[in-house]
Every structure is written in structure tokens, then in C-alpha cells.
Design an enzyme around this catalytic site. Structure first.
Site, PDB file in Angstrom:
ATOM      1  N   ASP A   1       7.952   5.968  10.234  1.00 41.61           N
ATOM      2  CA  ASP A   1       7.373   5.283  11.380  1.00 41.61           C
ATOM      3  C   ASP A   1       6.149   6.077  11.815  1.00 41.61           C
ATOM      4  OD1 ASP A   1       7.224   3.189  13.170  1.00 41.61           O
ATOM      5  OD2 ASP A   1       8.446   4.172  14.688  1.00 41.61           O
TER       6      ASP A   1
ATOM      7  N   HIS B   1       0.820  -1.190   0.000  1.00 43.66           N
ATOM      8  CA  HIS B   1       0.000   0.000   0.000  1.00 43.66           C
ATOM      9  C   HIS B   1       0.869   1.261   0.000  1.00 43.66           C
ATOM     10  CE1 HIS B   1      -4.100   1.255   0.837  1.00 43.66           C
ATOM     11  NE2 HIS B   1      -3.574   2.286   1.463  1.00 43.66           N
TER      12      HIS B   1
HETATM   13  P1  IMP Z   1       3.993   1.847  10.580  1.00 42.59           P
HETATM   14  O1  IMP Z   1       5.103   2.540  11.268  1.00 42.59           O
HETATM   15  O2  IMP Z   1       3.487   2.593   9.382  1.00 42.59           O
HETATM   16  O3  IMP Z   1       4.286   0.399  10.301  1.00 42.59           O
HETATM   17  O4  IMP Z   1       2.752   1.875  11.579  1.00 42.59           O
HETATM   18  C1  IMP Z   1       2.782   1.238  12.849  1.00 42.59           C
HETATM   19  C2  IMP Z   1       1.387   0.827  13.245  1.00 42.59           C
HETATM   20  O5  IMP Z   1       0.569   1.997  13.387  1.00 42.59           O
HETATM   21  C3  IMP Z   1       0.674  -0.030  12.207  1.00 42.59           C
HETATM   22  O6  IMP Z   1       0.905  -1.391  12.448  1.00 42.59           O
HETATM   23  C4  IMP Z   1      -0.785   0.333  12.427  1.00 42.59           C
HETATM   24  O7  IMP Z   1      -1.324  -0.448  13.451  1.00 42.59           O
HETATM   25  C5  IMP Z   1      -0.732   1.758  12.879  1.00 42.59           C
HETATM   26  N1  IMP Z   1      -0.973   2.684  11.757  1.00 42.59           N
HETATM   27  C6  IMP Z   1      -0.037   3.295  10.983  1.00 42.59           C
HETATM   28  N2  IMP Z   1      -0.627   4.091  10.079  1.00 42.59           N
HETATM   29  C7  IMP Z   1      -1.963   3.970  10.287  1.00 42.59           C
HETATM   30  C8  IMP Z   1      -3.092   4.546   9.654  1.00 42.59           C
HETATM   31  O8  IMP Z   1      -3.019   5.335   8.685  1.00 42.59           O
HETATM   32  N3  IMP Z   1      -4.298   4.189  10.138  1.00 42.59           N
HETATM   33  C9  IMP Z   1      -4.442   3.338  11.192  1.00 42.59           C
HETATM   34  N4  IMP Z   1      -3.413   2.756  11.802  1.00 42.59           N
HETATM   35  C10 IMP Z   1      -2.173   3.078  11.357  1.00 42.59           C
END
Ligand code: IMP
Length: 195
Positions: A69, A11
Site C-alpha cells: 500500500d 505495471h
Molecule cells: P497503491 O497503494 O499502490 O494502489 O497506491 C495508492 C495511490 O497512491 C494510487 O492510486 C496513486 O494515486 C498513488 N501512488 C502510488 N504510487 C505512486 C507513485 O509511484 N507515483 C505517484 N502516485 C502514486
């Protein structure tokens, strides 16, 4: 210019790749490097995690790296899950289980909702000594029921400020327009355009 997106989330890769098209960059992602193992996010802030990923992947590929992050910071939980958002309910927790844990934590405190915000930090690193951060955040509230089927992560329980729908009830475009990640990416794009 060769750029590595430090992610295997299809995505995210699709979104960033399409935005980088106009910069004539040759864009790679971690899916192009199956032999490189994933870097654990051991930092205590989003900035630390984005930087440590960017540095590590730059070291192993020599490329310019885009690492990010994101965390959800909930007032009633003293800012948790924050940097631990991906593993709130445990190491291999699914999005659904993490949402359920968040709902349970609010109910435990007799709350129907709590103010909260999402924050994303993007680190753009050309080399060890040359990197920049771009951040985006969106305020809103988390609620104790899951509404909607779009998006991912905590989207079904997050209602952005000024809206009555959760992120999961908005269209992808509506969410990207206002989201934490959308805002961080916009700042990053403006920076690239200014070079
Ligand atoms: P990452 O750093 O983008 O991998 O995000 C860490 C965690 O935050 C993910 O596993 C999701 O649970 C949550 N997260 C990140 N971006 C979103 C979003 O746009 N909507 C909802 N949850 C999010």
C-alpha cells in the site's frame, strides 16, 4: 514456492515478477484469480491495509502473498491524502482528477508548493502468524502545476528532493532507482536473498 502478488496493476506485477525471477518462485497475480473479489482497503495506516490484503488473499488462495500500500502525505494538508491517496477526489477518481484536487487544495491555501513524501509498505506473508513489513519513502514537494507525462498517479505534481523535475519527467529507471516503492522492494529483495 508459489507467490501471489496482491495486485492487478500490470505495471507493478511486471516489476515484481521480473525481480522474483532469480528466486525460482512461481508467481501469480490477482489477474490469475478473476473470481476473487477485491479486498477493500479499510485500514487507517498503510501497514494495516497491506496486512489485511495479504491475510485475506492468503486465506482465499493458501499462497504466500506480497501485498503493498502506498500513500502521498502532504504537509500543508496535515498528511492527507495519505492512505486515501487513490480515492482523494472520490471513489472512482482518476489519477488526473486526484492531481487536480491536490492542486486546488494547495491554491485554496495560497500555496505554490508544499513539502510532501511518498511512503510504500510491502507486507510479505507466508501464513497468518508469519509476516514481515518492508517500507520505503521519498521526500520532496508537491507543486501546483502538472509537469511531464511518465509514471502514474501524483507523479506529474511531485518533485523529489534534490531534483528539479517531477517524477513524471524522469525516466522509469530514474524513478525506480529513488522511489518509495523502489526502496521498499530493494529491502524486500535483500531479505529474500538473506534466507
Ligand atoms: P497503491 O497503494 O499502490 O494502489 O497506491 C495508492 C495511490 O497512491 C494510487 O492510486 C496513486 O494515486 C498513488 N501512488 C502510488 N504510487 C505512486 C507513485 O509511484 N507515483 C505517484 N502516485 C502514486
Amino acid at each position: 514456492m508459489k507467490v501471489l502478488i496482491a495486485s492487478s496493476n500490470s505495471h507493478k506485477i511486471r516489476e515484481i515478477k521480473s525481480l522474483l525471477k532469480k528466486f525460482n518462485a512461481e508467481v501469480f497475480s490477482l489477474s490469475d484469480f478473476p473470481s476473487i473479489s477485491e479486498i477493500p482497503e479499510t485500514g487507517s495506516t498503510l501497514e494495516e491495509n497491506a496486512l489485511l490484503k495479504a491475510k485475506a488473499y492468503h486465506l482465499s488462495t493458501g499462497m504466500t502473498v506480497i501485498a503493498d500500500d502506498t500513500g502521498l502525505f502532504v504537509d500543508a494538508l496535515n498528511g492527507n491524502p495519505g492512505v486515501y491517496s487513490a480515492r482523494f477526489a472520490g471513489k472512482n477518481a482518476t489519477y488526473e482528477i486526484n492531481c487536480d484536487k491536490l492542486i486546488a487544495e494547495l491554491k485554496l491555501r495560497n500555496l505554490d508548493f508544499s513539502n510532501a513524501y511518498f511512503k510504500t509498505v510491502i507486507c510479505y506473508l507466508e501464513n497468518e502468524n508469519n509476516y514481515k513489513f518492508f517500507e520505503g519513502m521519498i521526500e520532496g514537494k508537491v507543486i501546483t502545476q502538472k509537469l511531464g507525462y511518465g509514471g502514474f498517479g501524483y507523479d506529474p505534481v511531485f518533485v523529489p528532493k534534490g531534483f528539479v523535475k517531477t517524477f513524471a519527467e524522469l525516466t522509469e529507471n530514474e524513478k525506480n532507482e529513488i522511489s518509495h516503492r523502489g526502496q521498499a522492494i530493494k529491502k524486500f529483495m535483500s531479505y529474500l536473498e538473506s534466507l
